[in-house]
Design an enzyme around this catalytic site. Sequence first.
Site, PDB file in Angstrom:
ATOM      1  N   ASN B  83     -10.321  -7.531  -5.116  1.00 46.24           N
ATOM      2  CA  ASN B  83     -10.205  -6.350  -4.356  1.00 46.24           C
ATOM      3  C   ASN B  83      -8.651  -6.219  -3.923  1.00 46.24           C
ATOM      4  OD1 ASN B  83     -13.026  -7.978  -3.409  1.00 46.24           O
ATOM      5  ND2 ASN B  83     -13.127  -5.775  -3.773  1.00 46.24           N
ATOM      6  N   ILE B  91      -4.614  -3.257  -1.211  1.00 47.09           N
ATOM      7  CA  ILE B  91      -5.980  -3.755  -1.014  1.00 47.09           C
ATOM      8  C   ILE B  91      -7.297  -2.795  -1.076  1.00 47.09           C
ATOM      9  CG2 ILE B  91      -7.164  -5.181   0.827  1.00 47.09           C
ATOM     10  CD1 ILE B  91      -4.323  -5.849   1.972  1.00 47.09           C
ATOM     11  N   CYS B  92      -8.304  -3.332  -1.351  1.00 47.51           N
ATOM     12  CA  CYS B  92      -9.433  -2.297  -1.171  1.00 47.51           C
ATOM     13  C   CYS B  92     -10.320  -2.997  -0.375  1.00 47.51           C
ATOM     14  CB  CYS B  92     -10.415  -2.406  -2.844  1.00 47.51           C
ATOM     15  SG  CYS B  92     -11.705  -1.452  -2.457  1.00 47.51           S
ATOM     16  N   LEU B  93     -10.196  -2.544   1.002  1.00 46.01           N
ATOM     17  CA  LEU B  93     -11.124  -3.152   2.060  1.00 46.01           C
ATOM     18  C   LEU B  93     -11.646  -2.168   2.885  1.00 46.01           C
ATOM     19  CD1 LEU B  93     -12.377  -5.523   3.375  1.00 46.01           C
ATOM     20  CD2 LEU B  93     -10.174  -5.831   4.864  1.00 46.01           C
ATOM     21  N   GLN B 126     -10.564  -3.314  -6.654  1.00 44.41           N
ATOM     22  CA  GLN B 126      -9.294  -2.855  -6.664  1.00 44.41           C
ATOM     23  C   GLN B 126      -8.586  -3.064  -8.065  1.00 44.41           C
ATOM     24  OE1 GLN B 126      -7.652  -1.028  -4.072  1.00 44.41           O
ATOM     25  NE2 GLN B 126      -6.004  -0.646  -5.785  1.00 44.41           N
TER      26      GLN B 126
END
Lengths: 225, 199
Positions: B83, B91-93, B126
């Site tokens: 991610n 960041i993919c959050l 990500q």
Amino acid sequence: MSSSTSNPLPDVEPQASTSESSEYKPQQSTQYSFKPSPENSKTSTKADFTDDEEKKDDSMYVCNICLDIAKDAVVSMCGHLYCWPCLNTWLETRPTRQLCPVCKAAISKEKVIPLYGRNSDKQQDPRSKVPPRPQGQRTEPDPNTGFQGFQSFNGADGGFHLSFGIGAFPFGFFASSFNFNDMRPSARAPQHQQGTPQFEEDQFLSKVFLWVALFFFSWLILAEA
Amino acid sequence: MANMAVSRIKREFKEVLRSEEIAQCSIKLELVNDCFTELRGEIAGPPDTPYEFGTFLLEIHVPETYPFNPPKVKFLTKIWHPNISSVTGAICLDILKDNWAAAMTLRTVLLSLQALLASPEPDDPQDAVVASQYKENFEMFCRTAKHWTNSYAKGPHKFPDFDTKIQRLKDMGVSEFDARAALSRHNWDLNRATEQLFS
Ligand SMILES: [Zn+2]
Ligand SMILES: [Zn+2]
């Protein structure tokens, strides 16, 4: 929101920090490092922090958004406390997803409860752009008798005058005079009436009374004839 | 209203300072400039993960509309994680995007990132290459992530075979990072990495 970057803090001196930001070193163990700025600005910053500290410890009534003591406090149905300006900004930021910032329960402007302390007037927020805080909703005590409507009508309006011209009577009369909202000693502001349970209830009562009155009038006419 | 972002950050500093995590050296927060808009975060790799004993630096930018909009956060320390982009640190959050809530703080952001290191979500990646390695060759993923933690985050696990292959590519004039990235992407297959780098 105007810019915060161009407005330096009163207690921290602005400083060209681009060069310093690049020389960050992970080995530094300072977890809470202000830039080494001129002595006086540094001490005033510290003083400012202690002030905040005391204020915060004074009260548990801290807004969940600005983390300061809630001003023009409102509480959501899920019980979370906010300043009205803070919550209003949050709801306007995400018009399509109206969620409580703490617990993500669904919330709406109509369903927050304002909190009025004894001196709450003195806490009024000067930010005039914010729409007024929703008003508290008053529910009248339960009526004792079944035919409460006419009593309260008479009491409040100084008598139900049947000598009213029959010709001028029909619906305009009820639309204008049969307005129960005006009779209540209510704290509500007019713009917030629509859609509340109270408003619905009033509408229903008005209809019932309209029919009762129509019946009463027809009976009068029949009796006279 | 503009000062709200600043006063929030000030209060949040105190929150982080008082928190247990500071006492455990698990998260850190520092100011980079005096406007309280640029910060540096630090999280410790969670135990029992390939990131254990590593220290990961984060760049945090606080927007003027904070806390109504989330801070912009990315990893400064290179990391191998489904991610997080192995190249840019993006960041993919969800809480840094649509699921942000104004009551969240920099402390909860740092703790959420730590939780993300402990439980990656390869189905919402990500870095697609890392995510597929995570799903298809978990052991290879763990070794690679440990190797990156050692190389960039002061982690303890060394992998001499990886280092040898990186050195081979460096000898061909490839930078260390490019060599590491290419080899990681191809499950440390030197031939395929070389092919990719020189094609
Ligand atoms: Zn507030
Ligand atoms: Zn809530």
